[in-house]
Design an enzyme around this catalytic site. Structure first.
Site, PDB file in Angstrom:
ATOM      1  N   MET B   8       0.810  -1.211   0.000  1.00  0.00           N
ATOM      2  CA  MET B   8       0.000   0.000   0.000  1.00  0.00           C
ATOM      3  C   MET B   8       0.848   1.268   0.000  1.00  0.00           C
ATOM      4  O   MET B   8       1.822   1.366   0.710  1.00  0.00           O
ATOM      5  CB  MET B   8      -0.859  -0.038   1.261  1.00  0.00           C
ATOM      6  CG  MET B   8      -1.542   1.236   1.622  1.00  0.00           C
ATOM      7  SD  MET B   8      -2.811   1.625   0.420  1.00  0.00           S
ATOM      8  CE  MET B   8      -3.261   3.267   0.991  1.00  0.00           C
ATOM      9  N   CYS B   9       0.436   2.238  -0.831  1.00  0.00           N
ATOM     10  CA  CYS B   9       1.155   3.510  -0.875  1.00  0.00           C
ATOM     11  C   CYS B   9       0.962   4.294   0.412  1.00  0.00           C
ATOM     12  O   CYS B   9      -0.133   4.740   0.724  1.00  0.00           O
ATOM     13  CB  CYS B   9       0.646   4.352  -2.044  1.00  0.00           C
ATOM     14  SG  CYS B   9       1.257   6.035  -2.038  1.00  0.00           S
ATOM     15  N   GLN B  10       2.004   4.391   1.177  1.00  0.00           N
ATOM     16  CA  GLN B  10       1.908   5.143   2.426  1.00  0.00           C
ATOM     17  C   GLN B  10       2.579   6.495   2.318  1.00  0.00           C
ATOM     18  O   GLN B  10       2.150   7.456   2.923  1.00  0.00           O
ATOM     19  CB  GLN B  10       2.541   4.338   3.556  1.00  0.00           C
ATOM     20  CG  GLN B  10       1.736   3.093   3.881  1.00  0.00           C
ATOM     21  CD  GLN B  10       2.568   2.051   4.557  1.00  0.00           C
ATOM     22  OE1 GLN B  10       3.721   1.821   4.161  1.00  0.00           O
ATOM     23  NE2 GLN B  10       2.013   1.417   5.555  1.00  0.00           N
TER      24      GLN B  10
END
Lengths: 261, 261
Positions: B8-10
């Site tokens: 997931m793009c954090q």
């Protein structure tokens, strides 16, 4: 009443004893910011949520700003709000020159907005607060923060900080009109040079609902008999309430929706 | 590819040579923040406009946040952007714990976001930078700002600050994963402990348009052959571009849309 440009709402502060559901309708506020008024040089609003802060600034006129559109629809729940519409006197029209300004000190955010025009105010800024933009207002804020920092070892009590501000404000005010609002989320300090009014409001708010072409605030739904709200503005927002005009040079502080000094 | 929670793009950072019209579609980003993913503990985005800064944070899940709705429709024109979605590891879910964090130093705003989890990181904070919230991340940011302030008399050159950060980052990274993005509007610094990728993109952007369920960035209309954009993310956003993975312990800096060191 305050429907002419001269009494245009430039500063607005709110301080409440409970996080209060308020909605800035922006019906007139947004229209005035650039369309029917000359206050077209940016605007901003900051509201505390606990120790956290939401900060919105825009150098686009409020009537065409997508951020204003957000605020209009946003259910703000806050105990402390400072809003500002800018008419540029010093500093170009740019995002970094929009009030309110924010700094951190002692693990708190501090929010400041100013109405006025300071001449030849070039204080020595030797601490850690420097202006990012080119306004007299941000310079004044940085100097205030520096002097507050020098005067106290940590977050002072509201009463102590009020005394400090009463010593500091006149040193800036001698350079020109210095109406300002300051908050650290715990209290709202308001200083008047020329134009500033306040009112304290209690449940039920229905009768006393603010209604103005410039700005309306709807105290929505869930108010309780304990709710207290203090509002400070450049010019009164209603005709049916007892607005108290600040004296020139007066500094007041509001805590839990009530004038505390 | 990066469509599972683990990748997931954090963190997302962008650095461009011209103020670039970008639109965060939030199509997947907003959905993932709380509905299809566990990254539901707040999010934020900051973008520079000149020296000014717009800063949006929200502890509401992105999919239901009115602020996310604004960003989705807002025509951002910026040379420097840092975004973050938060999965709370330390610090409660509260507005003051949402990244990115902002401080002012030497008349510039500095923006910081972190992905990772620092254990037993309780540095001595003796200068003017103190955390407002309770995260390890904001603590790390305050310590970085303090040490940067001690290392330089004023805003250092990009190259000088890069050297300073290469000395400082490992001292924090020994406490745990310390992937971070830092910007003062002039450059974007990115440090990797575990997961970080970057790509440099040039006109025309059509072919290379980012498209991901997590986040899409549309490089809108008016791009010119001179346009350069560097993107740094926790996980690659596209399958058809040459993403470069950072080495553990690597710190890179991007200026004008190009890796500068």
């Amino acid at each position: 009443m305050p429907h002419n440009a001269a009494t245009m709402c430039q500063l607005l502060g709110m301080n409440c004893n409970t996080p209060t559901d308020v909605t800035f309708s922006f019906s007139g506020f947004a229209q005035r910011g650039g369309r029917t008024d000359h206050h077209a040089d940016g605007w901003g609003i900051a509201f505390f949520e606990g120790r956290g802060l939401r900060h919105f600034v825009d150098h686009q006129p409020a009537f065409s700003s997508p951020v204003a559109e957000l605020i209009r629809r946003y259910p703000i729940k806050s105990r402390s709000v400072i809003a500002h519409i800018r008419k540029a006197t010093q500093g170009e029209i740019a995002l970094e020159n929009c009030h309110p300004f924010v700094r951190e000190l002692w693990g708190r955010y501090w929010v400041f907005a100013h109405n006025g025009d300071l001449k030849d105010f070039q204080p020595r800024l030797h601490a850690s607060f420097r202006p990012v933009g080119s306004t007299d207002s941000e310079r004044a804020f940085c100097w205030l923060m520096q002097e507050i920092w020098k005067s106290h070892a940590g977050v002072p009590s509201v009463a102590e900080l009020t005394l400090t501000l009463r010593e500091l404000a006149p040193q800036i005010a001698r350079h020109g009109p210095f109406n300002f609002l300051l908050s650290n989320g715990e209290a709202l300090w308001a200083h008047c040079s020329t134009n500033l009014f306040h009112v304290e409001r209690r449940h039920p708010f229905a009768h006393a609902q603010l209604a103005d072409e410039d700005l309306s605030i709807d105290f929505a739904r869930h108010t309780t008999p304990q709710d207290r709200v203090a509002v400070v503005v450049t010019a009164p927002l209603t005709t049916n309430e007892a607005w108290t005009q600040f004296q020139p040079g007066e500094l007041r502080v509001f805590v839990d929706g009530v004038a505390a000094g």
